[in-house]
Design a protein around this motif. Structure first.
Motif, PDB file in Angstrom:
ATOM      1  N   LEU A   1      42.719  43.170  26.711  1.00 19.22           N
ATOM      2  CA  LEU A   1      43.689  42.132  27.045  1.00 19.22           C
ATOM      3  C   LEU A   1      42.930  40.914  27.539  1.00 19.22           C
ATOM      4  O   LEU A   1      42.228  40.979  28.563  1.00 19.22           O
ATOM      5  CB  LEU A   1      44.652  42.639  28.120  1.00 19.22           C
ATOM      6  N   ASN A   2      43.022  39.805  26.813  1.00 23.84           N
ATOM      7  CA  ASN A   2      42.357  38.570  27.181  1.00 23.84           C
ATOM      8  C   ASN A   2      43.413  37.529  27.521  1.00 23.84           C
ATOM      9  O   ASN A   2      44.203  37.134  26.651  1.00 23.84           O
ATOM     10  CB  ASN A   2      41.461  38.062  26.047  1.00 23.84           C
ATOM     11  N   LEU A   3      43.423  37.087  28.777  1.00 21.46           N
ATOM     12  CA  LEU A   3      44.385  36.093  29.236  1.00 21.46           C
ATOM     13  C   LEU A   3      43.703  34.739  29.288  1.00 21.46           C
ATOM     14  O   LEU A   3      42.685  34.566  29.979  1.00 21.46           O
ATOM     15  CB  LEU A   3      44.920  36.474  30.627  1.00 21.46           C
TER      16      LEU A   3
ATOM     17  N   VAL B   1      40.101  37.257  32.115  1.00 20.06           N
ATOM     18  CA  VAL B   1      40.887  36.056  32.417  1.00 20.06           C
ATOM     19  C   VAL B   1      39.965  34.852  32.290  1.00 20.06           C
ATOM     20  O   VAL B   1      38.970  34.739  33.034  1.00 20.06           O
ATOM     21  CB  VAL B   1      41.487  36.119  33.834  1.00 20.06           C
ATOM     22  N   ASN B   2      40.258  33.961  31.366  1.00 17.26           N
ATOM     23  CA  ASN B   2      39.422  32.775  31.181  1.00 17.26           C
ATOM     24  C   ASN B   2      39.574  31.785  32.336  1.00 17.26           C
ATOM     25  O   ASN B   2      38.579  31.208  32.793  1.00 17.26           O
ATOM     26  CB  ASN B   2      39.761  32.079  29.866  1.00 17.26           C
TER      27      ASN B   2
ATOM     28  N   THR C   1      36.882  31.609  36.840  1.00 19.94           N
ATOM     29  CA  THR C   1      36.593  31.312  35.441  1.00 19.94           C
ATOM     30  C   THR C   1      35.862  32.486  34.810  1.00 19.94           C
ATOM     31  O   THR C   1      34.997  33.114  35.436  1.00 19.94           O
ATOM     32  CB  THR C   1      35.725  30.044  35.309  1.00 19.94           C
ATOM     33  N   ASN C   2      36.252  32.765  33.570  1.00 15.09           N
ATOM     34  CA  ASN C   2      35.595  33.801  32.759  1.00 15.09           C
ATOM     35  C   ASN C   2      35.485  35.135  33.496  1.00 15.09           C
ATOM     36  O   ASN C   2      34.437  35.791  33.500  1.00 15.09           O
ATOM     37  CB  ASN C   2      34.210  33.336  32.308  1.00 15.09           C
ATOM     38  N   LEU C   3      36.562  35.537  34.119  1.00 17.49           N
ATOM     39  CA  LEU C   3      36.585  36.772  34.886  1.00 17.49           C
ATOM     40  C   LEU C   3      36.862  37.972  33.976  1.00 17.49           C
ATOM     41  O   LEU C   3      37.751  37.911  33.121  1.00 17.49           O
ATOM     42  CB  LEU C   3      37.660  36.712  35.966  1.00 17.49           C
TER      43      LEU C   3
END
Length: 561
Positions: free
Chosen positions: A349-351, A384-385, A413-415
Motif C-alpha cells: 500500500l503506497n499512499l 507514505v510519500n 517524507t518517504n516513510l
C-alpha cells in the motif's frame, strides 16, 4: 329398410343416453372416488379427488376439486381446492400432455424428494398457492404465489423443466431463509442456464430490483442490482458475513447500487450507506476487475472500536490493484485524508499523501501488542510519500507508562511504515512537535523529535523538551535488526534532580535543579522485557557544586564502583 333405420336410430339414442349418463356420473363424488382409487391402486402415486366438473361454457376444460396428490408413502405434494386441465389436440397421441394446468387455492410442496411428475403442459399456472421446497438450488417458502411457466416439461431434477419461460409474483417469499414481500420474478431457463430478466421485492424494509443470469457451471452474472432503503439487523459478527461471502459461487457484477442502507450487527454497523460497484468479479473471497470502480459514502461506519463519521471513498479497480482516488473521513474528532494505490503483486500500500488533523485519540491498551503483530496476507508493505499532522491529541492510558501529547504536529517524507507484514519505521524522515506533553506524570513543554530511518537503523537526530525551568535534549540510535540494539545520549540543563525517576531511573540524592548527562544502551526485541538489557551511566551536578555518578547494569542502577 325402415326397421334397419329404426334400429340404428335406437342404437344412436342409446349410445347418446349412455354418454349422457356417463357424463353425469363422472361429475359425481362416487366417480371421483372411483377414479382416485383406481389411479392410487394402479400407479406409484396417491391421488384423492372430491369432485370432477365440466362446463359447456368452457368445453375443453376439466375441473377437479379438493385434489390431494403425492407419491406413495410420501407427504402430499399438492393440496389444492381446484385443479383445471385444459385439453388439446396433442392429447390424442400424448394423453399426459395438456394445453394448460391451473392450480388454484392450495399448497405445493416440492421438498419430500425429486419428483418425476406424469404431466406436461404448454402452460402451468399457479393461482394463490403456498409454495415450499427446493427450486433451482434454492430453498423456497412462499405465500399467495401466482405464477406461469411455459412450456412446462418437468423432469426428476428440474421441476420447472430445462427450457421454459416463467414469471412469478408472491405476497411473501423466502429464498434460502431470506424473506421478501411483494415479490416479482420474470425470466427463462435454457438447459440449466437461468436468466432473470427482471426481479423485484420489498425486503428488510427496503426495495430490491435487478436482472441477472446463472451459467451452467453455477456462476452468476449480475447486470444490474439495486437495493434501496435497506434496514438490516443481525446478531452475527461481520466475520460471519465474510465466511458466507467466501462460500458464494463466482459472481460477475456489472453494476451494484446500495442506496440509503442501514446495516447493523454484532459490533459493526453502517448508517445511511450509499455504495456503487461496477465491473467486478468475486470468487473464493477474492476479486478481479479490468476497469471497475467502487464509490462509498455513509454517515457512520463502525467496526469494533473503529468509528468513522462521514466516510467518502472512491476507488479504481484494475488487474494491477486498487487506485485510491479519494479517502476522507472524520475519525476520533479529527479529519483523516489520503490517496494512493494498493499493488496486487507486491501486496504493498503506497499512499501519496496522508493527512491527520484535530484528532483526539486514546490508544487501545494493547496497542504495543498490535504494533508487533503480523499484518494480514493482503498487506505486506505500507509507505507514505508525504505525511502531515496538525493539532492532534494522542493519549495512552496504559498503567505501565501513560503519556499524552497535546497539539501534536508532524511532517514526514518517504516513510515506510510496514515491511514484510510488520509495522515499524523502516525508512524516511519524520519530524514531530507538540505544544505540551506528559510522560508518566512528568510534564514537559514544546517536545520535538526529528528522526531518519534506513534499512539499518532509526536515528533520532534531535529530541528535546522544556521542563518547568530547564531543557532536555537527546539523540538516539535503534537498530533495525530483530534484537533492536539501541543507544541513547541525553543532556539535561537546569532540570529537576529526579526528572528521570518516573521514567525508570532511581531517585538521586540531590535537591533542586541539576545538570545531567545520561548514556544508555540496551535491546528492545519484540514481546520481551527490555529492562534487564539496560546498561549505562549518569552524571549529575547540582547548583551548589555537589555531583553524583551512577551506573546501570542489567537494568539495576547504583553508584559507580
Amino acid at each position: 329398410m325402415k326397421f334397419i333405420g329404426k334400429l340404428l336410430l335406437t342404437i344412436v339414442l342409446l349410445l347418446a343416453l349412455a354418454i349422457v349418463i356417463l357424463y353425469v356420473l363422472l361429475q359425481t363424488r362416487w366417480a371421483a372416488g372411483q377414479l382416485s382409487r383406481w389411479i392410487s391402486g394402479n400407479s406409484e402415486y396417491r391421488l384423492s379427488i372430491d369432485e370432477i366438473d365440466h362446463s359447456w361454457s368452457a368445453p375443453s376444460r376439466i375441473t377437479l376439486s379438493g385434489v390431494k396428490f403425492a407419491e406413495k408413502n410420501q407427504p402430499d405434494v399438492l393440496n389444492a381446492a381446484e385443479v383445471d386441465f385444459d385439453l388439446s389436440w396433442r392429447q390424442i397421441t400424448q394423453p399426459h400432455f395438456f394445453d394448460r394446468v391451473v392450480l388454484v387455492n392450495g399448497s405445493l410442496n416440492l421438498s419430500p424428494k425429486p419428483l418425476n411428475l406424469p404431466l406436461q403442459a404448454n402452460t402451468l399456472q399457479l393461482n394463490n398457492i403456498a409454495l415450499t421446497g427446493d427450486i433451482e438450488q434454492w430453498k423456497v417458502d412462499g405465500k399467495n404465489v401466482n405464477a406461469g411457466i411455459s412450456p412446462w416439461q418437468p423432469s426428476q431434477n428440474a421441476v420447472l423443466g430445462s427450457n421454459a419461460q416463467f414469471q412469478m409474483s408472491a405476497d411473501r417469499l423466502a429464498l434460502d431463509n431470506i424473506p421478501a414481500n411483494n415479490v416479482l420474478i420474470q425470466g427463462r431457463i435454457d438447459n440449466k442456464q437461468l436468466m432473470l430478466s427482471n426481479f423485484g421485492a420489498d425486503m428488510a424494509r427496503g426495495q430490491l430490483t435487478g436482472n441477472a443470469s446463472r451459467s451452467t457451471d453455477g456462476s452468476w452474472s449480475v447486470d444490474n442490482l439495486r437495493l434501496s432503503h435497506i434496514r438490516l439487523q443481525s446478531a452475527q459478527p461481520i466475520s460471519t458475513f465474510w465466511q458466507e461471502f467466501v462460500k458464494l459461487p463466482k459472481v460477475d457484477i456489472k453494476r451494484l447500487d446500495l442506496i440509503d442502507a442501514r446495516l447493523q450487527g454484532q459490533n459493526w454497523s453502517f448508517t445511511d450507506l450509499d455504495m456503487t460497484v461496477t465491473d467486478v468479479t468475486l470468487e473464493n473471497g477474492d476479486w478481479q476487475s479490468t476497469d471497475g470502480q467502487l464509490s462509498l459514502n455513509a454517515t457512520d461506519m463502525i467496526d469494533g472500536n473503529l468509528h468513522f463519521i462521514d466516510p467518502n471513498v472512491n476507488l479504481d479497480l484494475s488487474p494491477q490493484g486498487i487506485a485510491i482516488r479519494q479517502f476522507n473521513t472524520r475519525w476520533e474528532g479529527g479529519l483523516l485524508r489520503t490517496m494512493g494505490h494498493w499493488d496486487r503483486a507486491s501486496k504493498g500500500l503506497n499512499l501519496d499523501e496522508l493527512s491527520i488533523a484535530s484528532l483526539e485519540y486514546t490508544l487501545p491498551q494493547n496497542w504495543r501488542q498490535l504494533w508487533v503483530e503480523a499484518l494480514p496476507d493482503w498487506l505486506s508493505d505500507v509507505s507514505v510519500n508525504k505525511f502531515t499532522a496538525n493539532r492532534n491529541l494522542i493519549i495512552d492510558i496504559s498503567p505501565d507508562f501513560p503519556f499524552q501529547l497535546t497539539g501534536l504536529d508532524g511532517v514526514g517524507t518517504n516513510l515506510k511504515l510496514a515491511q514484510n507484514h510488520q509495522w515499524g519505521i523502516w525508512s524516511g524522515n519524520l519530524n514531530l512537535n507538540a505544544s505540551d506533553a506528559t510522560f508518566n506524570k512528568n510534564d514537559v513543554r514544546r517536545p520535538s523529535l526529528a528522526l531518519e530511518a534506513s534499512s539499518n537503523a532509526v536515528k533520532i537526530t534531535a529530541l528535546s523538551a522544556y521542563t518547568k525551568e530547564g531543557l532536555l535534549e537527546a539523540t538516539a540510535n535503534v537498530s533495525q535488526q530483530p534484537q533492536r540494539n539501541f543507544s541513547v545520549n541525553l543532556t539535561g540543563r537546569a532540570v529537576p534532580a529526579n526528572e528521570l525517576q518516573n521514567w525508570g531511573w532511581p531517585s538521586l540524592p540531590l535537591q533542586g535543579n541539576v545538570n545531567m548527562q545520561l548514556s544508555l544502551q540496551g535491546q528492545m526485541p519484540a514481546n520481551v522485557d527490555f529492562k534487564p538489557t539496560l546498561s549505562g551511566t549518569l552524571h549529575a551536578s547540582a547548583n551548589e557544586g555537589k555531583q553524583i555518578q551512577q551506573q546501570m547494569s542489567q537494568g539495576i542502577a547504583g553508584p559507580i564502583q
